[in-house]
Scaffold this motif. Structure first.
Motif, PDB file in Angstrom:
ATOM      1  N   MET A  93       1.079  -1.336   0.553  1.00  0.00           N
ATOM      2  CA  MET A  93      -0.278   0.324   0.135  1.00  0.00           C
ATOM      3  C   MET A  93       0.877   1.170  -0.370  1.00  0.00           C
ATOM      4  O   MET A  93       1.837   1.461   0.716  1.00  0.00           O
ATOM      5  N   ARG A  94       0.734   2.037  -0.847  1.00  0.00           N
ATOM      6  CA  ARG A  94       1.557   3.332  -0.850  1.00  0.00           C
ATOM      7  C   ARG A  94       1.393   4.457   0.174  1.00  0.00           C
ATOM      8  O   ARG A  94       2.447   5.874   0.129  1.00  0.00           O
ATOM      9  N   SER A  95       0.550   3.847   0.922  1.00  0.00           N
ATOM     10  CA  SER A  95       0.123   4.460   1.753  1.00  0.00           C
ATOM     11  C   SER A  95       0.707   5.058   3.594  1.00  0.00           C
ATOM     12  O   SER A  95       1.574   6.714   3.773  1.00  0.00           O
ATOM     13  N   ASP A  96       1.860   4.263   3.307  1.00  0.00           N
ATOM     14  CA  ASP A  96       3.307   4.453   4.213  1.00  0.00           C
ATOM     15  C   ASP A  96       3.920   4.742   4.287  1.00  0.00           C
ATOM     16  O   ASP A  96       4.732   4.912   5.065  1.00  0.00           O
ATOM     17  N   ILE A  97       4.714   5.308   2.583  1.00  0.00           N
ATOM     18  CA  ILE A  97       5.239   5.955   1.727  1.00  0.00           C
ATOM     19  C   ILE A  97       5.178   7.364   1.648  1.00  0.00           C
ATOM     20  O   ILE A  97       6.366   8.248   1.204  1.00  0.00           O
ATOM     21  N   MET A  98       3.428   7.844   2.008  1.00  0.00           N
ATOM     22  CA  MET A  98       3.522   9.392   1.354  1.00  0.00           C
ATOM     23  C   MET A  98       3.815   9.891   2.404  1.00  0.00           C
ATOM     24  O   MET A  98       4.021  10.406   3.566  1.00  0.00           O
ATOM     25  N   ASN A  99       4.709  11.019   1.869  1.00  0.00           N
ATOM     26  CA  ASN A  99       4.986  12.648   2.797  1.00  0.00           C
ATOM     27  C   ASN A  99       4.826  13.439   1.847  1.00  0.00           C
ATOM     28  O   ASN A  99       4.248  13.549   0.857  1.00  0.00           O
ATOM     29  N   ILE A 100       4.652  14.120   2.562  1.00  0.00           N
ATOM     30  CA  ILE A 100       4.319  15.816   1.555  1.00  0.00           C
ATOM     31  C   ILE A 100       5.263  16.027   0.149  1.00  0.00           C
ATOM     32  O   ILE A 100       4.542  16.566  -0.331  1.00  0.00           O
ATOM     33  N   LEU A 149      -4.691   8.726  -1.557  1.00  0.00           N
ATOM     34  CA  LEU A 149      -6.135   9.310  -0.201  1.00  0.00           C
ATOM     35  C   LEU A 149      -6.568   8.215  -0.059  1.00  0.00           C
ATOM     36  O   LEU A 149      -6.753   8.446   1.618  1.00  0.00           O
ATOM     37  N   GLN A 150      -7.123   7.781  -0.407  1.00  0.00           N
ATOM     38  CA  GLN A 150      -8.290   6.558  -0.227  1.00  0.00           C
ATOM     39  C   GLN A 150      -8.357   5.275   0.692  1.00  0.00           C
ATOM     40  O   GLN A 150      -9.261   4.995   1.645  1.00  0.00           O
ATOM     41  N   GLU A 151      -7.102   5.400   0.685  1.00  0.00           N
ATOM     42  CA  GLU A 151      -6.497   4.322   1.552  1.00  0.00           C
ATOM     43  C   GLU A 151      -5.774   4.621   3.098  1.00  0.00           C
ATOM     44  O   GLU A 151      -5.097   4.198   3.724  1.00  0.00           O
ATOM     45  N   MET A 152      -6.003   6.269   3.455  1.00  0.00           N
ATOM     46  CA  MET A 152      -4.868   6.301   4.041  1.00  0.00           C
ATOM     47  C   MET A 152      -6.121   6.418   5.253  1.00  0.00           C
ATOM     48  O   MET A 152      -7.280   6.751   4.476  1.00  0.00           O
ATOM     49  N   LEU A 162     -10.627  16.153  -3.998  1.00  0.00           N
ATOM     50  CA  LEU A 162     -10.725  14.506  -4.345  1.00  0.00           C
ATOM     51  C   LEU A 162     -10.643  13.743  -3.410  1.00  0.00           C
ATOM     52  O   LEU A 162     -10.833  12.485  -3.860  1.00  0.00           O
ATOM     53  N   LEU A 163     -10.728  13.609  -2.519  1.00  0.00           N
ATOM     54  CA  LEU A 163     -11.794  13.271  -1.340  1.00  0.00           C
ATOM     55  C   LEU A 163     -12.712  12.763  -1.722  1.00  0.00           C
ATOM     56  O   LEU A 163     -13.761  13.055  -2.037  1.00  0.00           O
ATOM     57  N   PRO A 164     -13.321  11.439  -1.651  1.00  0.00           N
ATOM     58  CA  PRO A 164     -14.724  10.648  -1.130  1.00  0.00           C
ATOM     59  C   PRO A 164     -15.456  11.701  -0.437  1.00  0.00           C
ATOM     60  O   PRO A 164     -14.843  12.410   0.761  1.00  0.00           O
ATOM     61  N   LYS A 165     -16.304  11.642  -0.902  1.00  0.00           N
ATOM     62  CA  LYS A 165     -17.681  12.682  -0.495  1.00  0.00           C
ATOM     63  C   LYS A 165     -17.636  11.995   1.057  1.00  0.00           C
ATOM     64  O   LYS A 165     -17.592  13.211   2.161  1.00  0.00           O
ATOM     65  N   ASP A 166     -17.637  10.572   1.459  1.00  0.00           N
ATOM     66  CA  ASP A 166     -18.352  10.093   3.226  1.00  0.00           C
ATOM     67  C   ASP A 166     -16.796  10.340   3.751  1.00  0.00           C
ATOM     68  O   ASP A 166     -16.974  10.031   4.541  1.00  0.00           O
ATOM     69  N   MET A 167     -15.274  10.943   3.079  1.00  0.00           N
ATOM     70  CA  MET A 167     -14.372  10.924   3.401  1.00  0.00           C
ATOM     71  C   MET A 167     -14.040  11.973   4.035  1.00  0.00           C
ATOM     72  O   MET A 167     -13.382  12.610   5.205  1.00  0.00           O
TER      73      MET A 167
END
Length: 450
Positions: A1-8, A27-30, A53-58
């Protein structure tokens, strides 16, 4: 999963390169909190781009976790439709917190776009005094009427499941909406469907009133391990609920405020990394100026005894040690008492007992330090016995005075309506410094014949 290496830096690069599909997927995976912590560091334009870009429920869950100042800037930059969706999806207490520090024109504009029910609920909360239970509560809670069966109650909860801020406990009211009892979701699940909730509900032992101070509310959570607490108006009608996540925020704010006051800093609401240089300067300079001016008294005392110091210049060498030790002794007592007052372990009526205890502690500390210092002065500083006796007697009396002052001032401050944290180390040190110098020169005059 890419989210564990995502940084600014990676997020900025992806947005700059218009790789929006990849950003959306990551972002959806975070977790919502992690997303908020990440995107709030973005420049305004990229922040809005990432948020959209975030889904409405998030989106709403991410929004409530973003820093308050960033929240206000973000909501003002969104379209009417986007801001309406977020505000209506937020719990009312979070929405009220958002609007509290916003310009009135912007608040009016944003509220005019939401549905009337949401608008009315938010306006009610905004009318309550800051730091009161009413300003903390959410109006989305599980409310059941007496006489319902377990099956009817569960069906009511199921139909409105998305609207509740807390699910662990339901509140039972009479026909006039007055709070009469509570019932846990566990009891609803383990009892038979045709059982009346009146037969399994429990008396509500505690409830906050809308005007109750937030520190009193926090005390209920601390003493009784509540995860939520009902809030009632002056007529005991149920109007809201406060949850543990709100109280954790309050406890953090109160602790931070006390620490800042104890360090002679004007409390600020922003975290350190969000506070500018000039704002930090404004928070620190008032107390520094006051303490600097108050130090004039110690200077005047020394000036009045210039002739005695000229006759025994060695006395000057021990002034810093006496003042520092006295300040440290007073600071120890004041911090202990301030902590005890904040936990309601003691009250002003206990001042006699507190002074008696601190006096005994002070005596033991003073004798121990006095003897050790006497030996040290004779062996290392190699001064006369009379000078050593002068210094050590002063040290002994200073420590006793400092601990009595340190324990009594916070209690007196609370009694007359001031925050006890104000009477912490810097303030007490200034008082003790003056006292120690007066004692020092008086003893020196008696023993050394100055």
């Amino acid at each position: 999963m890419r989210s564990d290496i995502m940084n600014i830096e990676e997020l900025r690069d992806l947005l700059n390169n218009k790789k929006l599909v990849e950003v959306k997927k990551i972002l959806q995976e975070m977790n919502e909190y992690d997303i908020a912590s990440l995107i709030e560091e973005l420049p305004d334009e990229q922040l809005i781009q990432a948020f959209r870009l975030l889904p409405k429920d998030m989106a709403t869950d991410v929004f409530v976790n973003i820093d308050e100042e960033v929240q206000r800037n973000l909501i003002a930059s969104l379209t009417t439709k986007e801001s309406k969706s977020i505000i209506e999806d937020m719990f009312t207490d979070d929405a009220a917190d958002l609007f509290e520090e916003m310009p009135a024109i912007l608040v009016t504009s944003l509220l005019s776009n939401v549905n009337s029910e949401t608008r009315n609920e938010i306006n009610k909360l905004l009318k309550y005094p800051e730091n009161s239970a009413g300003s903390l509560m959410a109006t989305e809670y599980i409310h059941l009427k007496e006489g319902l069966t377990i099956a009817e109650s569960i069906e009511r909860i199921r139909k409105q499941a998305d609207d509740f801020v807390s699910y662990d406990r339901c509140y039972v009211t009479d026909k006039e909406r007055k709070l009469i009892a509570t019932i846990s979701v566990k009891d609803l699940l383990i009892n038979k469907p045709d059982t009346l909730i009146d037969d399994v509900m429990e008396k509500c032992e505690h409830a906050a009133t809308t005007m109750m101070d937030q520190e009193e509310v926090a005390k209920y959570f601390q003493d009784y391990d509540y995860s939520s607490l009902p809030v009632v108006d002056s007529e005991q009608r149920l109007v809201g609920v406060i949850t543990i996540d709100d109280i954790m925020d309050i406890m953090e704010e109160e602790t931070t405020e006390d620490i800042e006051k104890m360090a002679a800093i004007v409390p600020t609401e922003k975290p350190y990394d969000k506070t500018g240089v000039f704002e930090t300067f404004k928070a620190r300079i008032p107390w520094l100026l006051l303490l600097m001016i108050s130090a004039t008294f110690t200077g005047k005392i020394i000036q009045n005894f210039e002739d005695q110091l000229a006759a025994y210049t060695i006395l000057t060498a021990f002034i810093p040690m006496l003042m520092d030790t006295g300040g440290n002794a007073g600071g120890q007592s004041s911090v202990s008492i301030i902590r005890a007052l904040s936990l309601n372990d003691i009250d002003f009526k206990d001042i006699g007992k507190v002074i008696f205890k601190e006096s005994r502690v002070a005596f033991l500390c003073a004798i121990t330090l006095g003897i050790c210092n006497f030996i040290k002065i004779l062996l290392i500083d190699k001064v006369s016995v009379l000078v050593a006796l002068t210094v050590c007697l002063t040290l002994t009396i200073t420590i006793i005075l400092a601990k009595i002052i340190g324990c009594s001032l916070p209690m007196i401050a609370k009694k007359i309506g001031f925050d006890p944290a104000v009477m912490a180390s810097p303030f007490i040190t200034t008082i003790v410094d003056a006292c120690s110098l007066l004692v020092y020169f008086k003893i020196a005059s008696l023993i050394l014949g100055l």
